[in-house]
Design an enzyme around this catalytic site. Sequence first.
Site, mmCIF file in Angstrom:
data_model
loop_
_atom_site.group_PDB
_atom_site.id
_atom_site.type_symbol
_atom_site.label_atom_id
_atom_site.label_comp_id
_atom_site.label_asym_id
_atom_site.label_seq_id
_atom_site.Cartn_x
_atom_site.Cartn_y
_atom_site.Cartn_z
ATOM 1 N N HIS A 1 0.866 -1.182 0.000
ATOM 2 C CA HIS A 1 0.000 0.000 0.000
ATOM 3 C C HIS A 1 0.905 1.235 0.000
ATOM 4 C CE1 HIS A 1 -2.784 2.981 1.761
ATOM 5 N NE2 HIS A 1 -3.766 2.185 1.377
ATOM 6 N N ASP B 1 3.002 -4.607 7.912
ATOM 7 C CA ASP B 1 1.776 -3.838 7.784
ATOM 8 C C ASP B 1 0.605 -4.804 7.982
ATOM 9 O OD1 ASP B 1 -0.505 -2.575 6.901
ATOM 10 O OD2 ASP B 1 0.390 -1.774 5.066
ATOM 11 N N GLN C 1 -4.606 -5.377 6.863
ATOM 12 C CA GLN C 1 -5.564 -6.318 6.296
ATOM 13 C C GLN C 1 -5.484 -7.695 6.949
ATOM 14 O OE1 GLN C 1 -7.900 -5.311 4.316
ATOM 15 N NE2 GLN C 1 -7.078 -3.309 3.753
ATOM 16 N N LYS D 1 -10.328 -0.288 10.232
ATOM 17 C CA LYS D 1 -10.441 -1.493 9.403
ATOM 18 C C LYS D 1 -10.733 -2.742 10.229
ATOM 19 C CE LYS D 1 -7.215 0.210 5.908
ATOM 20 N NZ LYS D 1 -7.946 0.501 4.675
ATOM 21 N N CYS E 1 -4.738 2.437 -3.742
ATOM 22 C CA CYS E 1 -3.474 2.901 -3.151
ATOM 23 C C CYS E 1 -2.352 1.902 -3.340
ATOM 24 C CB CYS E 1 -3.639 3.229 -1.664
ATOM 25 S SG CYS E 1 -4.713 4.623 -1.367
HETATM 26 C C1 LIG Z 1 -2.471 -2.859 3.451
HETATM 27 C C2 LIG Z 1 -2.749 -1.463 3.914
HETATM 28 N N1 LIG Z 1 -1.778 -0.731 4.468
HETATM 29 C C3 LIG Z 1 -1.977 0.525 4.914
HETATM 30 C C4 LIG Z 1 -3.207 1.130 4.823
HETATM 31 C C5 LIG Z 1 -3.350 2.522 5.329
HETATM 32 O O1 LIG Z 1 -4.193 2.580 6.439
HETATM 33 P P1 LIG Z 1 -4.771 3.969 6.958
HETATM 34 O O2 LIG Z 1 -5.282 4.685 5.743
HETATM 35 O O3 LIG Z 1 -5.860 3.587 7.873
HETATM 36 O O4 LIG Z 1 -3.662 4.702 7.625
HETATM 37 C C6 LIG Z 1 -4.265 0.392 4.254
HETATM 38 C C7 LIG Z 1 -5.611 0.955 4.118
HETATM 39 O O5 LIG Z 1 -5.889 1.933 3.489
HETATM 40 C C8 LIG Z 1 -4.028 -0.920 3.793
HETATM 41 O O6 LIG Z 1 -5.013 -1.639 3.245
#
Ligand SMILES: Cc1ncc(COP(=O)(O)O)c(C=O)c1O
Lengths: 142, 142, 410, 410
Positions: free
Chosen positions: D125, D202, D205, D228, D367
Amino acid sequence: MNDTLQQRQNEIVEEFEFFEDWMEKYEHVIELGKELDGLAEEHKLDENLIRGCQSRVWLAASKDAEGNVQFQADSDAIITKGLAALMVRVLGGLPPAEIAQADLWFISKIGLDSHLSPTRANGLQSMVTQMKHYGIAFQAAG
Amino acid sequence: MNDTLQQRQNEIVEEFEFFEDWMEKYEHVIELGKELDGLAEEHKLDENLIRGCQSRVWLAASKDAEGNVQFQADSDAIITKGLAALMVRVLGGLPPAEIAQADLWFISKIGLDSHLSPTRANGLQSMVTQMKHYGIAFQAAG
Amino acid sequence: MSTALDAASVRLQFPILNRDVNGKPLVYLDHAASSQKPIAVIEAQREYLMHYHANVHRGVHALSQQATDAFENARGTVQRHIGAAEPCEVIWTAGATDAINLVVQSWGRQNIEAGDVILITRMEHHANIVPWQMLAKEKGARVEAVDVLEDGSLDLDHFEEQLKLHPKVFAFTHVSNTLGTVNDAQALTQRAQAAGATVLIDGCQSVPHMRIDVQALGCDFYVFSGHKVYGPTGLGVLYGKRKVLEAMPPWRGGGEMIDVVSIDNGTTYAGLPHKFEAGTPHISGAIALGVALTWIDGVGVESIMDHETMLAAHARKGLSSIEGMRFIGTAPGAAGVVSFVVDATHPYDIGTLLDSQGVAVRTGHHCTQPLMERYGVPGTVRASFGAYNTLQEVDTFVAGTVRAVRMLRD
Amino acid sequence: MSTALDAASVRLQFPILNRDVNGKPLVYLDHAASSQKPIAVIEAQREYLMHYHANVHRGVHALSQQATDAFENARGTVQRHIGAAEPCEVIWTAGATDAINLVVQSWGRQNIEAGDVILITRMEHHANIVPWQMLAKEKGARVEAVDVLEDGSLDLDHFEEQLKLHPKVFAFTHVSNTLGTVNDAQALTQRAQAAGATVLIDGCQSVPHMRIDVQALGCDFYVFSGHKVYGPTGLGVLYGKRKVLEAMPPWRGGGEMIDVVSIDNGTTYAGLPHKFEAGTPHISGAIALGVALTWIDGVGVESIMDHETMLAAHARKGLSSIEGMRFIGTAPGAAGVVSFVVDATHPYDIGTLLDSQGVAVRTGHHCTQPLMERYGVPGTVRASFGAYNTLQEVDTFVAGTVRAVRMLRD
Ligand SMILES: Cc1ncc(COP(=O)(O)O)c(C=O)c1O
Ligand SMILES: Cc1ncc(COP(=O)(O)O)c(C=O)c1O
């Protein structure tokens, strides 16, 4: 379980049973604080200082002739000092091993446990931990 | 207010009145998208590109012999292209000044205004702004 | 003149004020640490989560569109409330502290060099001290402070002296959270800018109480926290002039703040405000903050200020009878904060005894240790007032303090 | 085997799922962007604001104590949920993005030097790409990525190749938000650490779907977002090993994170976790996150995972009948995400037509632009499933997609 330890805690619980509200309880704690000798200014050393965010606590300990631990405690806040006085009364003069393992149930019994919460900024919780550490250390030192 | 502009918008509103639900509306928009000539690949130039986050829109404009503005539009998404076709149908061939000041009320009347929200990532809102800028520019250029 | 505030009817909107504490009705005088929330704010956040939560931006579905619209509308509400020129000058942050850190680490790291002077005041909250100290250490710059006079007002002669050091930036609080001092933000900004400084104003304690017009103030940055303006926790605002923000590099990287991301060909960034809003934002918080500011407007911020000032004056009058009472912060025109120490008592003891009477005040250094140093006290007792406080509550507080002091002294 | 999840009774706990969208019952398949919230979470946040809101820490009054206890209890809930050794290894942040930036700007700026290699994967991401790119640019380091195979799994041969570059850090996603790929986090961590890298995972998910044990994984950092995992917006978690966190400098400066602040004599910092938590935290969010994780435990995370996998399989089967269907991400054991493109149609059009049928899916690059580049697509349609989705909803989605494709193609 040490009889003295239990007896002292029971005494304090009885002492506090009288009080009808918080203000009376604190009145008594304040009195205990005032009666506690505390430390002379020259003994309020950094090494004895337990810094809470709001009030400061000093704690000194020594082993007496019988091998029991004697505590001296002080605080710049009188309620904290009163509570410290209760701790000294309960644990003072006991053998190191008993201090190390002491279960201090009286605090919650008299309803003052919120003052000992680790999130409370008065340094009391750290003082109790420190007292037990002294117990452990004096025990190890023989 | 320009009669042509109002008339064209009225026509579109009538056209959409038929539809009973969203799917039928979109069916029609898709058809309009398919009918729009669009731009030849070689005219899909960066200078004509309006980047939405999700779909891309190309817009070209020129002044015809009468001094009116002719638009050509395209998109890689067919619904966006259909909506672009509606814009071209409403504004195409009008004098620059009228385009610059046009009030495009038909879009909300036919219920597709959410596609033109500035927070929508399809580039349509930017296309409309761009069309008006062309109006202003051609007007200034005389 | 503003219309007098009807505290009783305002109170009804704050559910928490019905509760008891230690067997006594709660008297909440810790507004400056965090305000309580009117039901409208609580329900707005709940409504959002119950009925239209979705991730904002980039979504084609209706829910996402609805959430995005509400989220961006809230930005517009903030913009209008503080008089910013454009919505994109309003950046959502995690709080005022986060907002100051954003400025320090983005603008500051770009603009501060070795030998530079960063000017603050001695009445700053730690949030407006520590980030600058960290920057100064990194860059070899130095932090200088404008002194505070005995009454808690800024030493304006010393301010002029310090300006001669040509500070690159002047960061100061609009209203002191410990003293209640209201600084003349417009005049300070003009003088500092004339001396070549970029100006950041900490508005944590002003936005809850005063009408703010960032364009009239002329500052480059203005920050505040949601939870102190009857709003949600976890959300703050950075206002910045568009030109200043545009020239700044991004701080946090991630989704939302990018244009094109490529591992092999490099990444380009989005425009304002998104450049500074990496990641999923605090959507429910932003919506709730919009409602909170609208709520303030409904009551009338001038009425709120007048009401709080009246309460503070009443408190001072009552407390004055206590022997050994020393007010910390006595500048004229101070906001609804009363800070004090009493000879031969410790603030912690007074706070504890007030608590056992149901009165919530704050004790300690209030995150302004340099001020404690300045006045030579370990901390103070601070009562701070909001729209929902009443004269009767002030009386309870004063009587409680009198009783506490008597107990501690006897 | 976990017990089968009763989606119908789970659904009842999500008020939003009763609503209509565009005249059709909402079918919410955008779980991976943000999950909906069970009533328990919504009410916990409301309860807090209605009955015991106050600023945490340092307060002597009962309300502050009550808020602090709830706030710190929530930290303990997170600690137990992810198997951390101690509560102080759990740092509250504004979100996963904020958490990664904290690591990058604190640990990274301390440890990454010119010429160093930062290893990520091509399925990250943007939140786990851009901060590292910014750091690399600042330090003269470089970002390398592990390739992704055609089926969406990580190219393990390439991983081994890249380890030969001796990366200082390996940052990778546990589960891909676009492909659904579940990486073998434990094995990857071990290999990377054996090669000398510090490891950040990370978990955005994974935490919503899997049992996580950070000590078993052995990673140095683990991050995830509240919104999430059936939790609040504006809050995330950084887990770090105590030793690693202790060696890191603070990032944001301000209140809470200090020990002593002095303008003249310098400032010292607090211990963990406060060192990294400057300013008033997102108290209501933290409490709500605790409730969300407890809610997940109540349903059973294994049951949730099984349920979602079953829904995803059902969706894939249904969608397969569409001519020109191309699934992006087909690795075995993938989580509850179905990403696809259909020949001669644009994801935006499919998303719009599904929306008009009440079905919320996400379209675009999610993203993860480097993945779009990898597969040569402008974006995908992504349906992602949560505990509250049903087979019937999947059928609606499949039928809607069939209809959309027919309309777009004819
Ligand atoms: C795999 C992953 N990493 C990072 C993020 C970023 O999370 P956030 O936007 O809640 O900071 C997301 C979600 O948007 C994600 O799906
Ligand atoms: C004057 C002032 N500045 C900054 C802050 C920091 O705000 P926050 O903790 O909400 O980030 C506060 C409140 O604590 C404050 O009173």
